[in-house]
Design a protein around this motif. Sequence first.
Motif, PDB file in Angstrom:
ATOM      1  N   SER A   4      33.225  47.917  36.847  1.00 35.05           N
ATOM      2  CA  SER A   4      33.642  48.917  37.804  1.00 35.05           C
ATOM      3  C   SER A   4      34.684  48.613  38.623  1.00 35.05           C
ATOM      4  O   SER A   4      34.960  47.494  39.261  1.00 35.05           O
ATOM      5  CB  SER A   4      32.193  49.206  38.644  1.00 35.05           C
ATOM      6  OG  SER A   4      32.830  50.001  39.943  1.00 35.05           O
ATOM      7  N   ILE A   5      35.783  49.638  38.384  1.00 35.75           N
ATOM      8  CA  ILE A   5      36.947  49.408  39.202  1.00 35.75           C
ATOM      9  C   ILE A   5      37.680  50.409  39.862  1.00 35.75           C
ATOM     10  O   ILE A   5      37.105  51.442  39.634  1.00 35.75           O
ATOM     11  CB  ILE A   5      38.202  48.920  38.178  1.00 35.75           C
ATOM     12  CG1 ILE A   5      38.478  49.841  37.054  1.00 35.75           C
ATOM     13  CG2 ILE A   5      37.867  47.548  37.514  1.00 35.75           C
ATOM     14  CD1 ILE A   5      39.471  49.791  36.213  1.00 35.75           C
ATOM     15  N   ASP A   6      38.262  50.122  41.000  1.00 40.12           N
ATOM     16  CA  ASP A   6      39.057  51.221  41.843  1.00 40.12           C
ATOM     17  C   ASP A   6      40.526  51.350  41.320  1.00 40.12           C
ATOM     18  O   ASP A   6      41.263  50.367  41.273  1.00 40.12           O
ATOM     19  CB  ASP A   6      38.886  50.908  43.247  1.00 40.12           C
ATOM     20  CG  ASP A   6      37.583  50.787  43.824  1.00 40.12           C
ATOM     21  OD1 ASP A   6      36.556  51.690  43.390  1.00 40.12           O
ATOM     22  OD2 ASP A   6      37.235  49.992  44.658  1.00 40.12           O
ATOM     23  N   VAL A   7      40.661  52.611  40.893  1.00 42.04           N
ATOM     24  CA  VAL A   7      42.080  52.797  40.580  1.00 42.04           C
ATOM     25  C   VAL A   7      42.687  54.038  41.283  1.00 42.04           C
ATOM     26  O   VAL A   7      41.851  54.929  41.746  1.00 42.04           O
ATOM     27  CB  VAL A   7      42.418  53.324  39.055  1.00 42.04           C
ATOM     28  CG1 VAL A   7      42.026  51.813  38.471  1.00 42.04           C
ATOM     29  CG2 VAL A   7      41.425  54.372  38.575  1.00 42.04           C
ATOM     30  N   PRO A   8      43.793  54.152  41.703  1.00 43.44           N
ATOM     31  CA  PRO A   8      44.287  55.376  42.547  1.00 43.44           C
ATOM     32  C   PRO A   8      43.953  56.560  41.844  1.00 43.44           C
ATOM     33  O   PRO A   8      44.079  56.775  40.520  1.00 43.44           O
ATOM     34  CB  PRO A   8      45.779  54.996  42.352  1.00 43.44           C
ATOM     35  CG  PRO A   8      46.064  53.757  42.347  1.00 43.44           C
ATOM     36  CD  PRO A   8      45.052  53.318  41.522  1.00 43.44           C
ATOM     37  N   GLU A 235      43.320  44.519  39.997  1.00 44.24           N
ATOM     38  CA  GLU A 235      42.250  45.273  40.182  1.00 44.24           C
ATOM     39  C   GLU A 235      41.240  45.133  38.928  1.00 44.24           C
ATOM     40  O   GLU A 235      39.932  44.804  39.130  1.00 44.24           O
ATOM     41  CB  GLU A 235      42.475  46.752  40.667  1.00 44.24           C
ATOM     42  CG  GLU A 235      41.017  47.689  40.899  1.00 44.24           C
ATOM     43  CD  GLU A 235      40.243  46.951  41.908  1.00 44.24           C
ATOM     44  OE1 GLU A 235      39.181  47.468  41.709  1.00 44.24           O
ATOM     45  OE2 GLU A 235      40.650  46.280  42.600  1.00 44.24           O
ATOM     46  N   ILE A 236      41.797  45.335  37.542  1.00 45.65           N
ATOM     47  CA  ILE A 236      41.122  45.140  36.520  1.00 45.65           C
ATOM     48  C   ILE A 236      40.558  43.888  36.277  1.00 45.65           C
ATOM     49  O   ILE A 236      39.338  43.842  35.864  1.00 45.65           O
ATOM     50  CB  ILE A 236      41.839  45.863  35.263  1.00 45.65           C
ATOM     51  CG1 ILE A 236      42.186  47.125  35.480  1.00 45.65           C
ATOM     52  CG2 ILE A 236      41.182  45.538  34.007  1.00 45.65           C
ATOM     53  CD1 ILE A 236      43.293  47.768  34.346  1.00 45.65           C
ATOM     54  N   ALA A 237      41.398  42.824  36.461  1.00 51.83           N
ATOM     55  CA  ALA A 237      41.118  41.669  36.326  1.00 51.83           C
ATOM     56  C   ALA A 237      40.078  40.818  37.334  1.00 51.83           C
ATOM     57  O   ALA A 237      39.278  40.256  37.208  1.00 51.83           O
ATOM     58  CB  ALA A 237      42.225  40.697  36.313  1.00 51.83           C
TER      59      ALA A 237
END
Length: 350
Positions: A4-8, A235-237
Amino acid sequence: MYNSIDVPLFITIEDNALLKVKRILNRSNIYTNNPMIVTDKGVSSTFAEIVRKKLKIKKEMMIFIDQNTDEEVKRVEHSARKFKVDFIIGVGGGKALDISKLTSYRYGSYFISIPTLPSHDGIASPVASINVSGTRMSLNASMPVGIIVDIEVIKKAPLRFIYSGIMDLLSNISAIKDWKLSYEKGFEVRYNGFSRAIAYSSAENILNYDDSNVYSEDFLTVLLNGLVLSGIAMEIAGSSRPASGAEHNFSHAYDYLFPDNNLLHGEKVGIGHLLISYFRDKGEYKKLIECYSRYGIMKSFRKMKLSHEVLFNTFEYARTIRKERYSILNELDISEKNINKAVSDVLKLF
């Protein structure tokens, strides 16, 4: 199994974006009820005022910051709680964005990033560089829900800040090698190939760009996209590993030994990258020299009047800190004579 990641939710890089800020937010289904702007007292405040007027934000909801310290973060957080804000909009360079994203993280609001300088990948990273009790620290912070970059604003940035962004992005090449080394040695649990690909390709686009005009719209777009993607790669890492390795150790060491230095983050990282590649990979070292020379970065180093003693001491100290963050510095078996030669050879380039 998925992370689970936060991206713009959106990334807008275009001419006169500040004048279209309300339209940009609306088309991305971003509706603010009680936003607060965080900016500095320099040139960025002029751009922040444009955003304030376009979004019809009250004057008392524009907070001016001085230093990127934990005390400033607490002050801004106090204002955010007092006004019960739902969005924190950072407008400015590194200090304004770092304080905005860390305040957002602690307070629990959304964060929108509006950089006015292309000097580092902090415009989209989940990390804030903050001075805590006199020590610069990298702290977990909010990812932006949106990023707005006005190319016309970025074109007004001093050349030095563009060079800083170039060097910070290029350092991904070194950082990724350290990340892989650390994983292979058992010091990292994860080595994410997708994150690695994003971070590396972003740096490679700048390394191989064939035009030396760093103020062209095309180049600035490539650079800014790269800096944004570098932040997303972190963020992905789940860490800063894709964009921070031994060359960043050098930067941290420089800040520790010379806390009042006036070098930009990317400048310190760029020098560290040269020295690290000198020992690790002569092919990378050669490509880096060619790239720096093409953009005119070597001439900018010459103006800094860097001394042999300062670079030698910084490199030596970099080998002693952050040992848990395994890198090539943990493995280098080199003498003072080797380091002296490396520093001398690098200084000759300037």
